[in-house]
Design an enzyme around this catalytic site. Structure first.
Site, PDB file in Angstrom:
ATOM      1  N   ASP A   1     -10.923   8.960  -7.975  1.00 21.39           N
ATOM      2  CA  ASP A   1      -9.603   8.519  -8.440  1.00 21.39           C
ATOM      3  C   ASP A   1      -9.763   7.378  -9.444  1.00 21.39           C
ATOM      4  O   ASP A   1      -9.080   6.361  -9.372  1.00 21.39           O
ATOM      5  CB  ASP A   1      -8.753   8.072  -7.250  1.00 21.39           C
ATOM      6  CG  ASP A   1      -7.261   8.007  -7.614  1.00 21.39           C
ATOM      7  OD1 ASP A   1      -6.867   8.626  -8.630  1.00 21.39           O
ATOM      8  OD2 ASP A   1      -6.501   7.333  -6.888  1.00 21.39           O
ATOM      9  N   GLY A  49       1.628   1.214  -1.444  1.00 23.98           N
ATOM     10  CA  GLY A  49       1.193   2.513  -1.937  1.00 23.98           C
ATOM     11  C   GLY A  49       1.784   3.615  -1.101  1.00 23.98           C
ATOM     12  O   GLY A  49       2.598   3.383  -0.204  1.00 23.98           O
ATOM     13  N   GLY A  50       1.372   4.855  -1.379  1.00 28.23           N
ATOM     14  CA  GLY A  50       1.909   5.992  -0.650  1.00 28.23           C
ATOM     15  C   GLY A  50       1.485   5.999   0.796  1.00 28.23           C
ATOM     16  O   GLY A  50       2.216   6.438   1.668  1.00 28.23           O
ATOM     17  N   MET A  51       0.266   5.509   1.063  1.00 28.98           N
ATOM     18  CA  MET A  51      -0.263   5.550   2.419  1.00 28.98           C
ATOM     19  C   MET A  51      -0.256   4.203   3.116  1.00 28.98           C
ATOM     20  O   MET A  51      -0.329   4.142   4.331  1.00 28.98           O
ATOM     21  CB  MET A  51      -1.703   6.070   2.407  1.00 28.98           C
ATOM     22  CG  MET A  51      -1.866   7.500   1.949  1.00 28.98           C
ATOM     23  SD  MET A  51      -3.596   8.039   2.110  1.00 28.98           S
ATOM     24  CE  MET A  51      -4.407   6.882   1.012  1.00 28.98           C
ATOM     25  N   VAL A  98      -0.154  -3.534   1.251  1.00 30.29           N
ATOM     26  CA  VAL A  98      -1.242  -4.487   1.028  1.00 30.29           C
ATOM     27  C   VAL A  98      -0.707  -5.913   1.152  1.00 30.29           C
ATOM     28  O   VAL A  98       0.326  -6.248   0.572  1.00 30.29           O
ATOM     29  CB  VAL A  98      -1.899  -4.277  -0.351  1.00 30.29           C
ATOM     30  CG1 VAL A  98      -3.075  -5.233  -0.531  1.00 30.29           C
ATOM     31  CG2 VAL A  98      -2.373  -2.843  -0.496  1.00 30.29           C
ATOM     32  N   LYS A 120      -5.288  -3.969   3.642  1.00 26.22           N
ATOM     33  CA  LYS A 120      -4.560  -2.720   3.437  1.00 26.22           C
ATOM     34  C   LYS A 120      -4.215  -2.160   4.817  1.00 26.22           C
ATOM     35  O   LYS A 120      -5.114  -1.853   5.616  1.00 26.22           O
ATOM     36  CB  LYS A 120      -5.410  -1.736   2.635  1.00 26.22           C
ATOM     37  CG  LYS A 120      -4.737  -0.374   2.440  1.00 26.22           C
ATOM     38  CD  LYS A 120      -5.621   0.582   1.640  1.00 26.22           C
ATOM     39  CE  LYS A 120      -5.484   0.317   0.171  1.00 26.22           C
ATOM     40  NZ  LYS A 120      -6.155   1.378  -0.636  1.00 26.22           N
ATOM     41  N   GLY A 135       1.581  -5.737  -2.371  1.00 22.93           N
ATOM     42  CA  GLY A 135       1.568  -4.413  -2.977  1.00 22.93           C
ATOM     43  C   GLY A 135       1.910  -3.345  -1.967  1.00 22.93           C
ATOM     44  O   GLY A 135       1.934  -3.574  -0.757  1.00 22.93           O
TER      45      GLY A 135
END
Length: 692
Positions: free
Chosen positions: A135, A21-23, A26, A41, A19
């Site tokens: 969130d 993400g923006g930051m 994973v 992560k 995976g």
């Protein structure tokens, strides 16, 4: 970029990327110390170079690492290596709730409530440790292959204190609370709002607010009322609809005061879906301005100033304001893609506009600015009047126990409070006489507002019917047994139990206590989690057994063994028979190989070709094979065979049960030089039988 086979901290072997993400990215990895799979992560390089951001990243992770709950994706480790910063967490096989909703269109009422309860339990644990998720959305809720619901991505949560939380990260705008949208004070009630939006989407298949930009959606959260979910789902139970509407009130004070209160109503909704028991606090004082205390005014000022300063910063976190579900990696893992730069700029502009509005509103409350009609009163006088008005709408609850319903009603009418009694809802009491109030929903001394409703239960006097032992019964059987004695039956669900779903765990009043006919007996039931009862497949063929178990959603593992009674190809035994298990559980079956055949080997060193000097008239003998005969110790022939060549070698015989030794004879065939033939007997030679 990590690649397959690399190690982190000499412990975690990278299996592959799952995976992005923006930051962070994973990865799935193998923990070689504990022998389990984990998710890692890893903070992206552009963020790893920001010291302040890295500090924030580690602090948040360490705060969330203290959370341990079956409905939370647990964090195991936080570390850094060669400039790379990472979090090690539980690896969960499954899909996100967002994907699940998309596949099903919308969920059934029971399914939605069951998922909401599990999510709520995870959030409640975080709130109890002063951690706000901020969130909550379907993309951060995973349904595992075993049917367990888990909340993930507490990585952006902050340890909550009274005065330090501010909304650094707004989260996905479709699920953001109004206070997040205006960059205001955020606490646990913001998570309750977001969960309400998630429940709305589960039962309707859509979010309540949508638009072309994040700004448009955020403004709807601030200004527009939610369309009741029953407008899209006509048969939605009223209890669930009112739970959703209460969660999504724009004013946090009108929402549930805690996740615990929300969970209580969700559990009650499972039992009495069509009962209108949810109380939503009415708009105070016929539309009067909500009073803001000195502490909150100070917080708003502080956060307004901070938000104005931060609005001009190019903060990468603000790039995660929109639809994480439209991008991302593998289903069931962490999906947090970056937003488009243009949308980010629009979002910052919108925040600036909202800041101005908030400043104006605060100024209006303090009397700094005036809008509309003017007033001759000074600021302090106006504020005192507002506080006085609010106090007039609140009162301290009195003790109603021991009063009759009419007496209580008259007293509450003076306070402009309502009183409700369910018809026939009585409870036995040693303290209060028949007809007197024995229980009340609002305790003495609690503050209540005008228009609030108090629920009471009436004493039926001292009981005379013992409560039977129905623990372990399924709900329907227990209910029938109690109703046959004249009791009314209520129920609620426990958080966890090893008993089958909806089995009785405990009873209130206790087993053996006495109650009166018409009293309510409450059953505490094992969770209503959809589990599978493993069928018995013993004596089925392997094909039939695998087909039966696979059809139940189970995984079949096949072992084999010999059996004297079960014919070859049929199931001898299995595990988990008649147990209640989650979908995807592995069930092991043992398939028969039939009766076991034991083979015995033997070889006699004395069975060699006779010496060359053994001769007959006419010349030497030429041996051309012969017959081997094996006899048991009692003289019975166990086996005989012909052979060709010059040595019988070794042979194997099966089914010599009960014998450990015997004799071996070899009758040799020979041919003389003159062509004549004959035989020569060698043996008997003693032999022992050895199982192969």
């Amino acid at each position: 970029m990590l690649t397959e086979g690399m190690f982190i901290a000499d412990r975690y072997e990278i299996i592959g990327k799952v995976g992005a993400g923006g930051m962070s990215d994973v990865y799935k990895a193998k923990d070689h110390v504990l022998g389990r799979f984990v998710a890692i992560k890893v903070l992206k390089q552009e963020f790893s170079e920001d010291v302040n951001f890295v500090t924030k990243f580690r602090t948040e992770a360490q705060s969330a690492a203290g959370l341990e709950h079956p409905n939370i994706v647990n964090i195991y480790d936080v570390g850094s290596e060669n400039g790379m910063h990472y979090i090690v967490m539980e690896f969960v096989e499954g899909i996100t709730l967002k994907t699940y909703i998309e596949k099903k269109g919308r969920l059934t009422y029971k399914e939605a409530v069951s998922i909401a309860i599990q999510v709520g339990r995870g959030i409640e644990t975080a709130h109890n440790k002063n951690i706000v998720h901020r969130d909550i959305k379907p993309q951060n809720i995973i349904i595992s292959t075993e049917g367990k619901v888990k909340v993930t991505d507490f990585g952006i949560a902050r340890a909550a204190t009274t005065n330090t939380i501010n909304s650094d990260v707004m989260g996905s705008v479709h699920y953001s609370s109004p206070e997040q949208a205006r960059n205001g004070f955020v606490d646990g009630k913001s998570d309750i709002y977001s969960l309400g939006i998630v429940m709305y989407e589960m039962v309707t298949g859509r979010v309540p607010f949508d638009g072309d930009t994040t700004v448009a959606v955020a403004i709807q959260h601030l200004q527009e009322e939610i369309v009741a979910p029953s407008a899209y789902v006509a048969d939605l139970p009223i209890s669930l609809e009112k739970i959703i509407l209460k969660c999504t009130q724009k004013n946090p004070d009108r929402r549930y005061d805690s996740m615990e209160s929300l969970l209580m109503d969700l559990k009650k909704s499972l039992i009495s879906p069509n009962e209108d028991f949810v109380s939503i606090v009415p708009m105070g004082g016929n539309g009067k301005t909500r009073v803001i205390g000195e502490d909150e005014l100070a917080r708003i000022k502080e956060r307004t100033a901070q938000a104005a300063a931060e609005a001009d910063e190019d903060d990468e976190l603000d790039e995660e304001l929109d639809e994480d579900d439209e991008n991302g990696g593998k289903e069931g893992l962490f999906l947090n893609p970056k937003m488009d730069k243009a949308v980010t700029i629009m979002g910052i502009a919108a925040i600036a506009v909202i800041v101005i509005i908030v400043v104006c509103l605060v100024g209006n409350i303090l009397g700094i600015f005036r809008f509309g009609g003017s007033s001759n009163k000074d600021t302090e006088t106006e504020k005192d009047t507002q506080v006085s008005t609010d106090t007039e709408n609140m009162s301290e609850m009195i003790d109603l126990r021991g009063l009759t319903l009419q007496e209580a009603r008259e007293l509450l009418e003076e306070k402009e409070l309502n009183i409700v009694l369910k018809e026939g809802d009585t409870v036995s009491s040693e303290t209060f006489e028949e007809g007197q109030i024995a229980e009340q929903s609002v305790e003495k001394g609690d503050m209540v507002a005008e228009g609030d409703t108090v629920t009471v239960r009436i004493s039926s006097g001292t009981g005379d019917i013992p409560i039977p032992n129905v623990i372990g019964y399924n709900y329907e059987d227990a209910k029938k047994a109690l109703e046959n004695l004249g009791f009314r039956v209520g129920s609620e669900y426990a958080q966890e139990s090893d008993l089958p779903p909806e089995s009785v765990i405990s009873v209130t009043p206790n087993v053996g206590d006495k109650a009166k006919e018409g009293d309510t007996v409450t059953l505490v039931l094992a969770p209503q989690i959809e589990k599978i009862r493993v069928s018995s497949v013993t004596n089925m063929t392997q094909e039939e057994a695998e087909s039966t178990l696979t059809a139940q959603g189970l995984v079949v593992n096949v072992n084999t063994d010999y059996s004297e009674n079960i014919e070859k190809g049929r199931v001898i035994s299995q595990d988990k028979v008649n147990e209640y298990v989650n979908k995807g559980t592995t069930v092991t079956i043992v398939v028969s190989l039939g009766k076991k055949t034991t083979y015995y080997s033997f070889k006699s060193e004395n069975l060699q070709v006779p010496a060359d000097d053994v001769s007959k008239p006419g010349g030497d003998k030429t041996y051309t094979g012969g017959t081997v005969t094996l006899k048991a110790s009692d003289g019975s022939v166990l086996w005989t065979t012909d052979f060709n060549g010059t040595n019988p070698g070794s042979v194997s015989v099966d089914n010599i049960a009960g014998y450990s030794s015997g004799t071996l004879e070899v009758l040799w065939n020979y041919t003389l030089e003159d062509g004549n033939t004959g035989t020569n007997l060698v043996g008997p030679t003693a032999v022992s039988f050895t199982a192969k």
